[in-house]
Enzyme design. Structure first.
Site, PDB file in Angstrom:
ATOM      1  N   LYS A 105       0.854  -1.192   0.000  1.00 43.79           N
ATOM      2  CA  LYS A 105       0.000   0.000   0.000  1.00 43.79           C
ATOM      3  C   LYS A 105       0.878   1.226   0.000  1.00 43.79           C
ATOM      4  CE  LYS A 105      -4.493   0.755   0.205  1.00 43.79           C
ATOM      5  NZ  LYS A 105      -5.560  -0.181  -0.182  1.00 43.79           N
ATOM      6  N   GLY A 217     -20.805   6.574   3.241  1.00 45.12           N
ATOM      7  CA  GLY A 217     -19.733   6.906   2.296  1.00 45.12           C
ATOM      8  C   GLY A 217     -20.318   6.984   0.899  1.00 45.12           C
ATOM      9  N   TYR A 218     -20.047   8.074   0.175  1.00 38.68           N
ATOM     10  CA  TYR A 218     -20.594   8.197  -1.174  1.00 38.68           C
ATOM     11  C   TYR A 218     -19.495   8.601  -2.153  1.00 38.68           C
ATOM     12  CZ  TYR A 218     -24.750   8.117  -4.090  1.00 38.68           C
ATOM     13  OH  TYR A 218     -25.706   7.760  -5.018  1.00 38.68           O
ATOM     14  N   ASN A 220     -16.396   6.681  -4.719  1.00 39.18           N
ATOM     15  CA  ASN A 220     -16.515   5.752  -5.849  1.00 39.18           C
ATOM     16  C   ASN A 220     -17.253   4.469  -5.462  1.00 39.18           C
ATOM     17  OD1 ASN A 220     -15.838   4.687  -8.529  1.00 39.18           O
ATOM     18  ND2 ASN A 220     -14.506   3.306  -7.394  1.00 39.18           N
ATOM     19  N   ALA A 221     -16.830   3.844  -4.335  1.00 35.49           N
ATOM     20  CA  ALA A 221     -17.441   2.567  -3.937  1.00 35.49           C
ATOM     21  C   ALA A 221     -18.893   2.771  -3.500  1.00 35.49           C
ATOM     22  CB  ALA A 221     -16.625   1.934  -2.818  1.00 35.49           C
TER      23      ALA A 221
END
Ligand code: GLU
Length: 415
Positions: A105, A217-218, A220-221
């Site tokens: 990562k 959460g809004y 990409n996923a």
């Protein structure tokens, strides 16, 4: 939000698995820490004429099963321990999906929202200038993650190619479609997660056509999960949120309209015809499926008793603490653990690498079919292991993934 150290959590999760697998203490010690860490300073000319130095990392956790793989995050609160944890989870993720890859990562401490496009481009190139010797198609292959995009990947691929003296599509994945990218990479994380939700729902006799969904959460996923919950399952997405807050409508929300609203206003909040909910409340809504799709450590021992969903699908990395895991398991909540649920991204990244090496590209339908098979197989190997050893889904995912890494280390003669 509590400040928990994600790397300590990753180590505690591994420790539990080491007991179940009765791992040799030496082998366990190898797996508890990253193999290699690179810390870099990145000078960047800012648009106002000043120079700023950003801190960046690339951490390669374990490459027993192949070249290391994992995204690069741009985040103001990035820490080296978060990157360490994420590199460990990438190792387990690639192994669980049976990809011939290890885990890594990267991260840069920066706030992309306060930077211009040109500054971001210079920062991306500065990063490659510092890490190029440590990455490469056969060594370590980065990809997008939080606040990095296909554009970021294109700049990085270009910088690496200039140094290499030839186009090197295979050095990075998540590239734009006409720049060596793969069909289906954009929504791969969400789509892969939905395939696992479909399997979990089947297992528990939940009819997804009748199901309600909340998504924290809004990005990409989160956006693609909302869209696909509707188009693949016909489920009702009743609540979504982002870092500024959340919105609720019991009749169901329109994912595209929310996306437009967020693009215009910078957030999902204040969307017409919705009630506001907080990021804490969204986790405790009375829904069938809860999808944490944002950051780490949001489900803790404090709020886990209040989770009412029957399925928690972890599209984010590390959203639940070990204490929360125990509580959810006791309350019969089916948790699809992060490195299973969100593995669709790296799986299509792997397909992207294969296509780059091949110089031949598959269509979207082929990608979806291959992704479905990979996700479905991984889900059932975890489910079967969880039943066989009477352990929760996360522990089972660890057992499957860690065992494969240990076997590879044995075959290589490292242990
Ligand atoms: N950043 C994504 C993840 O956490 C994708 C990594 C990749 O494609 O290499 O899985």
């Amino acid at each position: 939000m509590e400040k928990l150290n994600p790397f300590e959590i990753a180590q505690r999760q591994l420790d539990k698995c080491a007991k179940t697998l009765k791992l040799d203490p030496g082998v366990h010690a190898i797996l508890r820490v990253p193999t290699r860490e690179l810390h870099v300073s990145l000078p960047v000319h800012m648009d106002d004429g000043t120079t700023r130095v950003f801190q960046g990392f690339r951490i390669q956790y374990n490459d027993a099963r192949g070249p290391t793989k994992g995204g690069i995050r741009f985040h103001p609160e990035e820490t080296v321990d978060t990157v360490r944890a994420l590199s460990a989870w990438m190792t387990w993720k690639c192994s669980l999906l049976d990809l011939p890859l290890g885990g890594a990562k990267g991260g840069i401490i920066c706030n992309p929202r306060e930077m211009s496009e040109n500054e971001l481009q210079r920062l991306s190139r500065a990063y490659i200038n510092q890490v190029w010797q440590f990455i490469g198609p056969g060594k370590d292959i980065p990809a997008p993650d939080v606040y990095t995009t296909s554009q970021t990947m294109a700049w990085m691929m270009d910088e690496y190619s200039k140094i290499a003296g030839q186009t090197q599509f295979g050095v990075i994945t998540g590239k734009p479609l006409n720049m060596g990218g793969s069909a289906g990479r954009g929504d791969a994380t969400a789509r892969g997660g939905l395939y696992t939700i479909r399997e979990a729902a089947r297992e528990h006799g939940i009819d997804l056509k009748e199901a309600t969904v909340a998504i924290q959460g809004y990005g990409n996923a989160g956006y693609h999960a909302a869209r696909l919950c509707r188009s693949l399952f016909n489920s009702r997405v009743v609540a979504v949120s982002d870092s500024k807050g959340g919105i609720f409508n019991g009749e169901g929300l329109d994912p595209e309209a929310i996306r437009e609203h967020k693009t215009e206003t910078g957030s999902v909040i204040n969307m017409p015809n919705t009630k506001s909910v907080s990021n804490e409340e969204i986790l405790e809504l009375d829904v069938d499926v809860l999808i944490p799709a944002a950051m780490e450590n949001v489900i803790t021992e404090k709020n886990a008793p209040g989770v009412r969903a029957r399925i928690v699908a972890e599209l984010a990395n590390g959203p639940s603490t070990p204490e929360a895991d125990d509580i959810l398991h006791k309350n019969h909540v089916h948790v699809i653990p992060d490195f299973l649920c969100n593995a669709g991204g790296v799986t299509v990244s792997y397909f992207e690498m294969v296509q780059n090496f091949y110089m031949y590209y598959w269509d979207e339908k082929e990608i979806h079919e291959r992704l479905d098979k990979k996700m479905t197989d991984a889900f059932h190997s975890v489910l079967n292991t969880s039943k066989k050893h009477d352990i929760n889904m996360r522990e089972a995912a660890y057992v499957v993934a860690v065992k494969r890494v240990v076997d590879a280390m044995k075959l290589r003669g490292w242990i």
